[in-house]
Scaffold this active site. Sequence first.
Site, short mmCIF file in Angstrom:
data_model
loop_
_atom_site.label_atom_id
_atom_site.label_comp_id
_atom_site.label_asym_id
_atom_site.label_seq_id
_atom_site.Cartn_x
_atom_site.Cartn_y
_atom_site.Cartn_z
N ARG A 103 0.88 -1.17 0.00
CA ARG A 103 0.00 0.00 0.00
C ARG A 103 0.91 1.21 0.00
NH1 ARG A 103 -5.22 1.11 3.71
NH2 ARG A 103 -5.99 -0.29 2.08
N HIS A 130 -7.43 0.47 -6.32
CA HIS A 130 -7.58 -0.40 -5.15
C HIS A 130 -8.21 -1.73 -5.62
CE1 HIS A 130 -7.73 -1.70 -1.14
NE2 HIS A 130 -8.58 -0.86 -0.61
N GLN A 133 -9.98 -4.35 -3.20
CA GLN A 133 -11.29 -3.91 -2.74
C GLN A 133 -12.37 -4.32 -3.74
OE1 GLN A 133 -12.14 -2.12 0.21
NE2 GLN A 133 -14.15 -2.78 -0.49
N ASP A 222 -17.41 6.65 -1.09
CA ASP A 222 -16.17 6.50 -0.31
C ASP A 222 -15.86 7.88 0.27
OD1 ASP A 222 -13.74 5.62 0.73
OD2 ASP A 222 -12.67 5.75 -1.19
N CYS A 262 -16.37 1.22 0.82
CA CYS A 262 -15.20 0.37 1.06
C CYS A 262 -14.72 0.45 2.50
CB CYS A 262 -14.08 0.75 0.10
SG CYS A 262 -13.54 2.45 0.30
N ARG A 290 -13.31 -9.10 1.71
CA ARG A 290 -11.87 -8.82 1.49
C ARG A 290 -11.06 -10.08 1.79
NH1 ARG A 290 -10.04 -3.63 1.62
NH2 ARG A 290 -8.16 -4.62 0.81
#
Length: 303
Positions: A103, A130, A133, A222, A262, A290
């Site tokens: 990340r 991402h 996700q 988000d 998310c 996830r």
Amino acid sequence: MVKNVLSILDLTKEEFDEVISLAAELKRKRAAGVLEDILPKKTLGMIFEKSSTRTRISFDVGMYELGGHAIFLNPNEMQLGRGEEIRDTARVLSRYLSAIMIRSYLHSTIEEIAKYASIPVINGLSDKEHPCQILADVLAMKERFGDDLSKLRVAWVGDGNNVCNSLILAGAHTGFEITVSTPKGYEPDEEVLKTAAKHGIRVKYFENPIDAVKGADVIYTDTWISMGEEDEKEERLKAFKGFCVDDGLIAHANKDVVVMHCLPAHRGEEISDAVMEGEHSIIWDQAENRLHAQKALLVKLLK
Ligand code: CP
Ligand code: NVA
């Protein structure tokens, strides 16, 4: 199977479908108490330049449940933090680990690691995408709407950010239509929109969030302030006024619309408390998925 997953489009449609169906299978088995050592003695290195709850814990638990092991790597505690070059780090880590999950602030950091690593590299979130996700999210959509998502209308309301970019690109694998509504200046990445056009992904932009959610089966939002954008908080809170996913907005969508996020969420900003806690939310399923989606991805990359 492809070696690196920096973008959701690094998976072919076939690979994407395989990951989702394996994720569903692993989820069913886990619920029945069956955990198989599919990746014994495999080790995942997890580099986090920024905070994480879901990504870190689900990858760690996922490797454990597959019979492997995960190591959390804080770049500030590695020689990276003292200036060791990314390309040297990537080559050394490749001699110890089975895969790297990273990340980072800049997508280019992940690209550089991938360039020099000789093991699979997974994007655990960058400023651009991402993908992990979205694997979990597509599993959640299929659980709700069935396997064929091509008739679905998915509305993105809020910031045209990394999660939005990956959601748009997933249109190449799912066939769903995406309607996007963002304030001016916060649209999705231009390069992503060009790639989407090349892949025939159906994306429509609306200035007004009400127009974007009309006829929507899914509304996805988000945070308005992603990690690394904290300095822009004041101007963003002003710019995004009117973009909150609340009961008033979802009343314009299909009756059975599902709401996705998310996480982490900021109740009262991009989403209301009532919607988060309400009957349309599939947010907790997304978060759970996830684990299953990333386990499936790891199996596909490492077995
Ligand atoms: N959605 C997500 O990636 O959450 P974390 O930042 O907690 O990993
Ligand atoms: N867009 C958010 C997602 C967090 C999982 C961020 O980048 O901070």
